[in-house]
Design an enzyme around this catalytic site. Structure first.
Site, PDB file in Angstrom:
ATOM      1  CB  SER A  86      22.292   7.190  11.180  1.00 33.86           C
ATOM      2  OG  SER A  86      21.228   7.095  10.217  1.00 33.86           O
ATOM      3  CD  GLU A  87      16.214   9.337   6.697  1.00 32.55           C
ATOM      4  OE1 GLU A  87      15.518   9.767   6.001  1.00 32.55           O
ATOM      5  OE2 GLU A  87      16.146   7.902   7.246  1.00 32.55           O
TER       6      GLU A  87
END
Ligand SMILES: *[C@@H]1O[C@H](CO)[C@@H](O)[C@H](O)[C@H]1NC(C)=O
Ligand SMILES: *[C@@H]1O[C@H](CO)[C@@H](O)[C@H](O)[C@H]1NC(C)=O
Ligand SMILES: *[C@@H]1O[C@H](CO)[C@@H](O)[C@H](O)[C@H]1NC(C)=O
Ligand SMILES: *[C@@H]1O[C@H](CO)[C@@H](O)[C@H](O)[C@H]1NC(C)=O
Ligand SMILES: *[C@@H]1O[C@H](CO)[C@@H](O)[C@H](O)[C@H]1NC(C)=O
Ligand SMILES: *[C@@H]1O[C@H](CO)[C@@H](O)[C@H](O)[C@H]1NC(C)=O
Ligand SMILES: *[C@@H]1O[C@H](CO)[C@@H](O)[C@H](O)[C@H]1NC(C)=O
Ligand SMILES: *[C@@H]1O[C@H](CO)[C@@H](O)[C@H](O)[C@H]1NC(C)=O
Ligand SMILES: *[C@@H]1O[C@H](CO)[C@@H](O)[C@H](O)[C@H]1NC(C)=O
Length: 552
Positions: free
Chosen positions: A467-468
Site C-alpha cells: 500500500s505504501e
C-alpha cells in the site's frame, strides 16, 4: 555542219513525240479472269502531235489486233484491252506509233498469273509502296483510271489487309473517297504488309473483278530533330600544363551537312596555333540521326590555352549556334582539403559524442561542482527533502540486508559525504503516525523518490509494503515533477511479479545496480555506483533551493 544542226533540230522535235520510257521490254501483269488495259509505253503528246496512228500486234503477227469492242482482246482509245485475261494471253505484244514521217514501236510483256494458294494475291505480282513512319502515309490502289463503268460512275473499292477486311476500323486509316486510296495517320511499323484493293468493273453488261495488291513498306523516318551540341556544353575542364588534350565538338541532328567548327580568340584554331590541325567528321547513327563533329589535338597544353574560351559554332537555318569549352589548370586540391576537413569534423563530433556518452555522469557532476558559484540562486521550490527513500523491510533470516543499505550506507554517502537531506521511511517517521498520510506528505516534500529493489520473493515481501509503495509511486507518477531512482541491490532478471508502477518506472528511467559490498570502499561517493546515483539526484545546494537541472 548544216546537216548536223538539222539533225539536232530533228531530235529536239522528235523527243517529245516518241520519248520511250526506260524499259526495253515493259512488264505488265494481270490476275487471270480479270480485265486489264495496257497503254503503249511510248509517251505521246496528243495536244502537239495529234496526227498519229497507233497499232497493236501480237508477237510475231503482222495482223493488227482488232478494234472490235465485242472481242475479248481489242484495241480501244489506243489501249490494248483484255476483258478478261486468260492464262494463254501471257506473252509479248508490240505497239507501233506512226506519225507523219516517223514511227516508233515498243514491246511489252504481259503476264497473266494465278493467286497463291489460299491467298487473294500472288506474292510476286505486287506493287511496292513506301510510307514514312510517324507521318501521314497513303496506300494507292493503282491503275484504275481506265475502269470507269460505262456510265462513268466511280466504282466502289473494297480493301483488305493480308486478304482480310476490317483494318479500316482503326481510326488512323481513312478512306480517301474517289481517290482509290487509304490515308494512314501516324504510320507505324506494324502497318507494313500486303494490302489488296478490289472493285467491280462492268463491261457490256458483264461484271468483272479488278484487284491490285500493294506491298506496303514502312520506312523509319529520320526524327525531325533540331541540331544539338553533344559536347561541349559551355563547360570547363581541368588539364595539366603540358598534357595532351583532344578537343572535340560534336552535334547531333536529323539532317546531314551541318559543319561545326572551332574558334578561339576570334579566329580559327589553326591560325591560333599551327599545330592544332582541326579535322571534320560526320557519322550516321541509328534512327536517322547524324553526328557531325570537329576535333583537334593540343599535344602540349600551353599557358595561352588557359587564356581563352574555345568556341564551337555551327550554322543552322541561317542562325549561328555556339557552345564553348574552357581549359583550366587543376586547382590545388582545395577540394581534397575540403573533403578531408569535412570528414575530420564529422569524426570530431562523433568522438565528442562518444566521450560525452561515456563520461556524461562525471562531466555533469564536475559541472555542478565547479560551476556552482556562478549559477544564480534560484527561488526555493518549497521542498524539504532531496529524496524520499523507499525500501523493503527484510526478514531476519536473510543474507542481504536492504535495511543496512537504506539505513546505513545510503545516509553515509548521500547525507554525510554529499550533503543531501533524505527522508528514510522507518528512520524519520514518528511512531504512531499513520503510515499513509506520512508517506503522502513526505513524498510531496521530496525532490526525488529512491526505490530500493531486491529480488523477490525469498527474503523480502514487497506485499507487506504494497500500500505504501503504490501510494508513493502513484504520487511520483502523477506529479510528474518528481523523478524516481530505482536501485537494484542485486540483479533482478524478472520484473513480471513487480507492481505495474515499478515496471513502468524501470522502463522509463532504468535502474541503477548496486555492485558494491558493505565494506568501507563501497562507501565512497566517488565510486561509479554513487556517481550514477548523484547524477540522478538534484543538483545540491546549500539551503533548500531547487536543484539546477542538467539532467537529460
Ligand atoms: C492514220 O490512219 C488513217 C486511216 O487508216 C490515215 O488516213 C491517216 O493518214 C493515218 N495517219 C498517219 C499519221 O499515218
Ligand atoms: C515472238 O516472236 C518471235 C518471232 O516470231 C518468236 O521467235 C518468239 O519466240 C516469240 N516470243 C514469244 C514470247 O512468243
Ligand atoms: C515529212 O517529210 C516531208 C518530206 O519528206 C517534209 O516535207 C515534212 O516537213 C516532214 N514533216 C515533218 C513533220 O517532219
Ligand atoms: C505479304 O505476303 C508475303 C507472301 O507473298 C508474305 O511472305 C509476307 O509475310 C506478307 N507480309 C506480311 C506483313 O504479312
Ligand atoms: C497521331 O498522334 C498524335 C500524337 O501522338 C495524336 O495526338 C493524334 O491523335 C494521332 N492521330 C490519330 C488519327 O490517331
Ligand atoms: C470477285 O471476287 C470476289 C472475291 O474473290 C468473289 O466473291 C466474286 O465472285 C468475284 N466476282 C466476280 C464477278 O468474279
Ligand atoms: C562527342 O564528343 C565527346 C567528347 O569528345 C565524346 O565523348 C563523344 O563520344 C562524342 N560523341 C559521338 C557520338 O561521337
Ligand atoms: C590526335 O592524337 C591522337 C593520338 O592521341 C591521334 O590518333 C590522332 O590522329 C590525332 N588527331 C589529329 C587531328 O591530329
Ligand atoms: C553557351 O555559350 C554561348 C556563348 O557564350 C551561348 O550562346 C549559349 O547559349 C550557351 N549555351 C548554353 C547551353 O548555355
Amino acid at each position: 555542219m548544216t546537216s548536223t544542226f538539222l539533225l539536232i533540230g530533228h531530235l529536239i522535235l522528235l523527243i517529245p513525240l516518241f520519248s520511250a520510257e526506260e524499259c526495253i521490254v515493259c512488264d505488265y501483269f494481270v490476275l487471270v479472269g480479270e480485265p486489264t488495259a495496257i497503254s503503249c509505253p511510248v509517251i505521246t503528246l496528243p495536244a502537239l502531235h495529234s496526227d498519229y496512228n497507233m497499232t497493236w500486234y501480237k508477237n510475231g503477227s503482222n495482223t493488227p489486233i482488232t478494234t472490235e469492242k465485242n472481242a475479248r482482246i481489242h484495241v480501244r482509245k489506243g489501249l490494248l484491252w483484255f476483258i478478261p485475261a486468260t492464262l494463254e494471253d501471257s506473252g509479248l505484244y508490240e505497239c507501233e506509233v506512226r506519225g507523219l514521217n516517223r514511227s516508233n514501236q515498243k514491246t511489252i510483256n504481259l503476264k497473266v498469273f494465278k493467286n497463291d494458294n489460299g491467298l487473294c494475291f500472288n506474292g510476286k505480282m505486287k506493287y511496292e509502296q513506301v510510307v514514312n513512319s510517324a507521318n501521314i502515309g497513303n496506300i494507292i490502289c493503282p491503275d484504275l483510271e481506265n475502269f470507269k463503268d460505262e456510265d462513268n460512275v466511280k466504282p466502289e473499292v473494297h480493301w483488305y489487309k493480308e486478304c482480310k477486311p476490317g483494318f479500316l476500323e482503326d481510326k488512323r486509316f481513312v478512306l480517301a473517297e474517289g481517290e482509290n486510296a487509304v490515308l494512314i495517320h501516324n504510320v507505324s511499323v506494324q502497318d507494313k504488309g500486303n494490302y489488296t484493293c478490289r472493285m467491280v468493273y462492268t463491261y457490256m453488261g458483264k461484271q468483272y473483278n479488278v484487284s491490285r495488291t500493294m506491298s506496303l513498306v514502312v520506312k523509319e523516318s529520320p526524327l525531325q530533330m533540331r541540331p544539338e551540341f553533344i559536347y561541349p556544353k559551355n563547360n570547363t575542364i581541368e588539364v595539366e600544363l603540358g598534357s595532351h588534350v583532344v578537343m572535340e565538338c560534336n552535334v547531333s541532328s536529323g539532317i546531314n551537312s551541318l559543319i561545326p567548327y572551332w574558334e578561339v580568340n576570334d579566329g580559327y584554331v589553326d591560325d591560333f596555333d599551327s599545330t592544332y590541325r582541326e579535322q571534320f567528321y560526320e557519322k550516321g547513327m541509328p534512327h536517322g540521326i547524324t553526328v557531325a563533329g570537329t576535333k583537334f589535338n593540343i599535344s602540349k597544353v600551353k599557358v595561352k590555352d588557359y587564356a581563352y574560351k574555345f568556341f564551337c559554332h555551327f550554322i543552322y537555318e541561317s542562325q549561328q549556334f555556339t557552345s564553348y569549352i574552357k581549359l583550366e589548370p587543376p586547382a590545388q586540391n582545395i577540394q581534397g582539403y575540403l573533403i578531408g576537413g569535412g570528414v575530420s569534423l564529422v569524426f570530431l563530433v562523433f568522438v565528442t559524442l562518444i566521450i560525452y556518452k561515456i563520461f556524461k555522469i562525471d562531466i555533469v557532476l564536475w559541472y555542478r561542482n565547479s560551476c556552482h558559484p556562478f549559477l544564480g540562486e534560484k527561488a526555493s521550490d518549497g521542498k524539504i527533502y532531496d529524496a524520499y527513500v523507499l525500501y523493503p523491510k527484510n526478514r531476519e533470516s536473510c543474507l542481504y540486508s536492504s535495511d543496512i543499505f537504506a539505513l546505513k550506507i545510503l545516509p553515509e554517502v548521500l547525507e554525510r559525504q554529499c550533503g543531501y537531506n533524505l527522508f528514510i521511511f522507518g528512520r524519520n517517521d514518528l511512531p504512531g503516525e499513520a503510515v499513509i498520510s506520512i508517506a503522502d506528505e513526505k513524498i510531496r516534500q521530496s525532490r526525488r523518490v529512491i526505490v530500493i529493489l531486491v529480488p523477490e520473493p525469498s527474503c523480502y515481501s514487497i506485499l507487506e509494503d504494497a500500500s505504501e509503495k503504490h501510494l508513493a509511486m502513484y504520487n511520483a507518477l502523477i506529479q510528474d515533477g518528481i523523478k524516481v531512482i530505482l536501485i537494484e541491490l542485486e540483479k533482478i532478471h524478472d520484473y513480471t511479479n513487480m507492481p505495474e508502477s515499478i515496471k513502468y518506472i524501470k522502463q522509463k528511467y532504468g535502474a541503477i545496480r548496486w555492485k558494491g559490498d558493505f565494506s568501507e570502499r563501497s562507501h565512497s561517493a566517488s565510486t561509479r555506483f554513487w556517481k550514477k546515483v548523484r547524477y540522478h539526484m538534484p543538483s545540491r545546494k546549500r539551503g533548500s533551493s531547487s536543484g539546477f537541472h542538467l539532467l537529460p
